[in-house]
Design an enzyme around this catalytic site. Structure first.
Site, PDB file in Angstrom:
ATOM      1  CD  GLU A 130      -5.511   2.415  -2.967  1.00 21.39           C
ATOM      2  OE1 GLU A 130      -6.657   2.352  -2.616  1.00 21.39           O
ATOM      3  OE2 GLU A 130      -4.620   2.630  -1.935  1.00 21.39           O
ATOM      4  CG  HIS A 140      -1.863   1.017   1.293  1.00 26.95           C
ATOM      5  ND1 HIS A 140      -1.860   2.447   1.437  1.00 26.95           N
ATOM      6  CD2 HIS A 140      -3.291   0.810   0.572  1.00 26.95           C
ATOM      7  CE1 HIS A 140      -2.740   3.106   1.358  1.00 26.95           C
ATOM      8  NE2 HIS A 140      -3.861   2.203   1.054  1.00 26.95           N
TER       9      HIS A 140
HETATM   10  O1  G3P Z   1      -6.383   1.646   0.543  1.00 31.51           O
HETATM   11  C1  G3P Z   1      -7.485   2.511   0.224  1.00 31.51           C
HETATM   12  C2  G3P Z   1      -7.096   3.973   0.210  1.00 31.51           C
HETATM   13  O2  G3P Z   1      -5.861   3.978   0.241  1.00 31.51           O
HETATM   14  C3  G3P Z   1      -7.916   5.059  -0.399  1.00 31.51           C
HETATM   15  O3  G3P Z   1      -8.091   5.829   0.448  1.00 31.51           O
HETATM   16  O4  G3P Z   1      -9.568   7.608   1.507  1.00 31.51           O
HETATM   17  O5  G3P Z   1      -8.969   7.701  -1.090  1.00 31.51           O
HETATM   18  O6  G3P Z   1     -10.676   6.036  -0.272  1.00 31.51           O
HETATM   19  P1  G3P Z   1      -9.337   6.844   0.000  1.00 31.51           P
END
Ligand code: G3P
Length: 215
Positions: free
Chosen positions: A137, A89
């Site tokens: 992400e 992550h």
């Molecule tokens: O692992 C999920 C996360 O990093 C995404 O965070 O708060 O943007 O949904 P968020």
């Protein structure tokens, strides 16, 4: 089935009563998504007992059980009935060689990794190393209100192709807050969502989960 993983991180509002937080959400049923929760390391054993089949780790280490202080061995997770974890992550990055070794170990133990990637280069690298599930992400969008599907649609589409070519699935996350964000992600070919603040910081987490899982 599509996946919907809520990463609880170690948010202070969660750490007080993690079981209560999940209990409030555990009844949400979705015909489209398999719903699970990536929970803090110190709560893994307890939460896996209370919510069997719904709990993932946020990180796993390469070493087996033994003299490895602070580690989270895959074998120990499996003992608790936890058969999946996030890996790499953005808030818990690890070295590339270690990721590749963990991918191989996970395959041999039938353990389901979700390997987090920040860009197409990493998606290519880890999907071709055998990761079955990748989560894209973009770090700059994490925790914000601009969703990955709005800001990076072309990367999602390209990432989906790369994954499909090697039989892997692509999840997406960062900034996902609305049903439209989820619908667009799925339309672009994503096989699921990795989310945190859209649920953990929602004024009504249960109705947010209902809405975002298209229930
Ligand atoms: O692992 C999920 C996360 O990093 C995404 O965070 O708060 O943007 O949904 P968020």
């Amino acid at each position: 089935m599509l996946q919907f993983i809520t990463n609880l991180k170690v948010y202070d509002n969660i750490m007080k009563e993690p079981a209560q937080f999940i209990s409030n959400l555990a009844g949400v049923k979705s015909s489209k998504f398999q719903i699970s929760f990536a929970v803090p390391a110190i709560n893994l054993e307890n939460l896996a007992r209370l919510f069997p089949g719904k709990i993932k780790a946020q990180h796993v280490d390469l070493n087996p059980p033994g003299p490895y202080t602070g580690s989270i061995p895959m074998e120990a997770l499996l003992t608790y009935g936890i058969n999946g974890s996030l890996l790499n992550h953005s808030e818990k990055r690890i070295q590339s060689e270690t990721i590749t070794s963990i991918i191989k170990k996970a395959e041999s133990l039938n353990f389901e990794l979700v390997v987090c990637c920040e860009n197409l280069k990493e998606i290519k690298l880890y999907s071709s190393a055998g990761a079955k599930t990748i989560a894209y992400e973009p770090p700059e969008l994490i925790g914000g209100n601009i969703s990955v599907s709005t800001a990076k649609p072309e990367i999602i589409s390209e990432g989906v192709k790369i994954c499909e070519n090697v039989g892997a699935s692509l999840l997406v996350g960062a900034g996902v807050k609305t049903r439209a964000d989820v619908e667009l992600s799925i339309k672009l070919g994503a096989q699921g969502i990795l989310i945190a603040s859209g649920i953990t910081k929602a004024s009504d987490p249960k109705s947010a989960l209902n809405s975002l899982t298209l229930s």
